[in-house]
Design an enzyme around this catalytic site. Structure first.
Site, PDB file in Angstrom:
ATOM      1  N   ASP A 148       0.829  -1.212   0.000  1.00 26.40           N
ATOM      2  CA  ASP A 148       0.000   0.000   0.000  1.00 26.40           C
ATOM      3  C   ASP A 148       0.858   1.255   0.000  1.00 26.40           C
ATOM      4  OD1 ASP A 148      -1.912  -2.164   1.154  1.00 26.40           O
ATOM      5  OD2 ASP A 148      -3.105  -0.524   0.345  1.00 26.40           O
ATOM      6  N   ASN A 177       1.496  -3.029   4.155  1.00 25.70           N
ATOM      7  CA  ASN A 177       0.591  -3.878   3.378  1.00 25.70           C
ATOM      8  C   ASN A 177      -0.411  -4.491   4.354  1.00 25.70           C
ATOM      9  OD1 ASN A 177      -0.215  -5.085   0.813  1.00 25.70           O
ATOM     10  ND2 ASN A 177       0.481  -7.026   1.687  1.00 25.70           N
TER      11      ASN A 177
HETATM   12  O1  MRU Z   1      -7.724  -3.197   2.522  1.00 25.75           O
HETATM   13  P1  MRU Z   1      -7.387  -3.574   1.118  1.00 25.75           P
HETATM   14  O2  MRU Z   1      -8.126  -4.767   0.637  1.00 25.75           O
HETATM   15  O3  MRU Z   1      -7.500  -2.400   0.176  1.00 25.75           O
HETATM   16  O4  MRU Z   1      -5.845  -3.975   1.189  1.00 25.75           O
HETATM   17  C1  MRU Z   1      -5.178  -4.270  -0.005  1.00 25.75           C
HETATM   18  C2  MRU Z   1      -3.759  -4.677   0.184  1.00 25.75           C
HETATM   19  O5  MRU Z   1      -3.233  -4.692   1.266  1.00 25.75           O
HETATM   20  C3  MRU Z   1      -3.008  -4.990  -1.077  1.00 25.75           C
HETATM   21  O6  MRU Z   1      -2.014  -5.947  -0.838  1.00 25.75           O
HETATM   22  C4  MRU Z   1      -2.320  -3.701  -1.580  1.00 25.75           C
HETATM   23  O7  MRU Z   1      -3.223  -2.656  -1.667  1.00 25.75           O
HETATM   24  C5  MRU Z   1      -1.677  -3.914  -2.900  1.00 25.75           C
HETATM   25  S1  MRU Z   1      -2.830  -4.101  -4.205  1.00 25.75           S
HETATM   26  C6  MRU Z   1      -1.971  -4.326  -5.636  1.00 25.75           C
END
Ligand code: MRU
Length: 351
Positions: free
Chosen positions: A248, A258
């Site tokens: 993230d 992440n």
């Molecule tokens: O809470 P989320 O589902 O948005 O979390 C997503 C993640 O942690 C993903 O691993 C990250 O955003 C990378 S997406 C290519």
């Protein structure tokens, strides 16, 4: 188009923008049982869709933010340019406040706001709108290519017969293209390499079980779902040869935010000698964050732990700790799979 490229074209999409300037998302909260496409009609709806994780994953929320800003402007084209600019900034700021951790959201919105700021003030709102729309489409298109390149670079790390473990969903549904962490799997599989994917279910919102399994399954990748607590045992048994997850926000020194649980996966991987990779585009690297301590981690509501699909599973009055992400120390990361290739330690992205 080669046969494997044609195959990759069949992977489902998280969102699209049509030629009548309408913006649609696949509502991921309904997966895997319902595949519901929802048109996004105004800025409040886009904010809610991002907050509720109807659209989610760092690159996808960046693109959703950009398209969300565009559709929020399309009924205001008769405004004077100054008032139109005010609306651009106001809506960009509002969308940016929907989720704090994934840097791609502010990255995309800042890119559009900067264009608006530099736009000649003797032009019309409609002219600025067209430029912003063009830029949003460009952000989306370049993410498609970025994912493809991440897939090509990462596929070389997967060997025939490997066990490849992932957490959460960093697949097509988290991006505009074929994903980040799942892209190497798709490319390797489409080229005929056979391996076993393990998808960690990802409590509390189950992105691994609901979304990653759904898309890998659709593509025909041999996939096994595991409870989050199973991963270290699988490593002990020697069934995991590589872990690849998304990100993230990556700080300049490689510390990586992440999905919650990533850090413990990485610590276990170090113990068992399993290579641990982060797959992400450069747009997820935030050189303004020197290290992980600069990263804001989103804390989500208590109901996500107390209920599963409306069914109460813990006392209503219990205290809840629900961080959506954690930060993995750079020393645990074997490499970053990016569109520019695999970056190895030591990490210093601003160099
Ligand atoms: O809470 P989320 O589902 O948005 O979390 C997503 C993640 O942690 C993903 O691993 C990250 O955003 C990378 S997406 C290519």
């Amino acid at each position: 188009m080669s046969d494997s490229e044609k195959l990759l074209d069949t992977i489902p999409r998280a969102l699209y923008f049509d030629n009548e300037d309408r913006f649609f998302i696949l509502d991921q909260t309904k997966l895997p049982t319902d595949e519901m496409i929802e048109e996004q009609k105004d800025v409040e709806q886009v904010y809610d869709s991002i907050y509720q994780l109807k659209v989610r994953g760092a690159p996808a929320i960046g693109i959703a933010g950009a398209y969300g800003l565009v559709i929020s402007l399309k009924n205001s084209l008769d405004l004077e340019i100054e008032s139109f600019l005010e609306l651009v900034y106001k809506n960009a700021q509002y969308l940016n406040s929907s989720r704090p951790t994934a840097v791609n959201l502010s990255w995309a919105l800042n890119r559009l706001s900067k264009i608006a700021q530099d736009f000649p003030k003797d032009k019309t709102a409609k002219e600025l709108y067209d430029v912003l729309k063009h830029e949003a489409i460009l952000i989306h298109k370049s993410d498609i290519e970025t994912c493809r390149l991440i897939g090509e670079h990462g596929a070389k790390l997967i060997r025939e017969g490997d066990g490849v473990l992932t957490l959460c969903n960093a697949g097509a549904l988290a991006t505009g293209g074929i994903g980040t962490a799942l892209a190497p799997m798709y490319v390797a599989w489409s080229k005929g390499k056979r391996f076993s994917a393990y998808s960690s279910e990802t409590r509390p919102l189950l992105q691994g079980a609901r979304i990653t399994c759904w898309e890998l399954n659709k593509f025909g990748v041999d996939t096994t779902v595991i409870a989050d607590s199973v991963s270290s045992y699988l490593m002990k048994l020697g069934r995991v040869d590589m872990i690849v997850v998304g990100a993230d926000r990556v700080a300049n020194n490689g510390d990586t935010a992440n999905k919650i649980g990533t850090s413990s996966l990485a610590i276990n991987a170090k113990f068992y000698g399993v290579p641990f990779y982060i797959a992400c585009p450069y747009s997820t690297i935030d050189t303004n964050s020197k290290s992980g301590t600069d990263i804001v981690v989103e804390e989500r509501g208590k109901d996500e732990l107390i209920y599963i699909k409306g069914q109460q599973i813990a006392p209503k009055n219990i205290k809840v700790c629900n961080p959506a992400f954690d930060v993995t120390d750079n020393s645990l990361i074997s490499g970053f799979i990016t569109e520019k290739g695999v970056i190895r330690p030591p990490y210093n992205f601003s160099k």
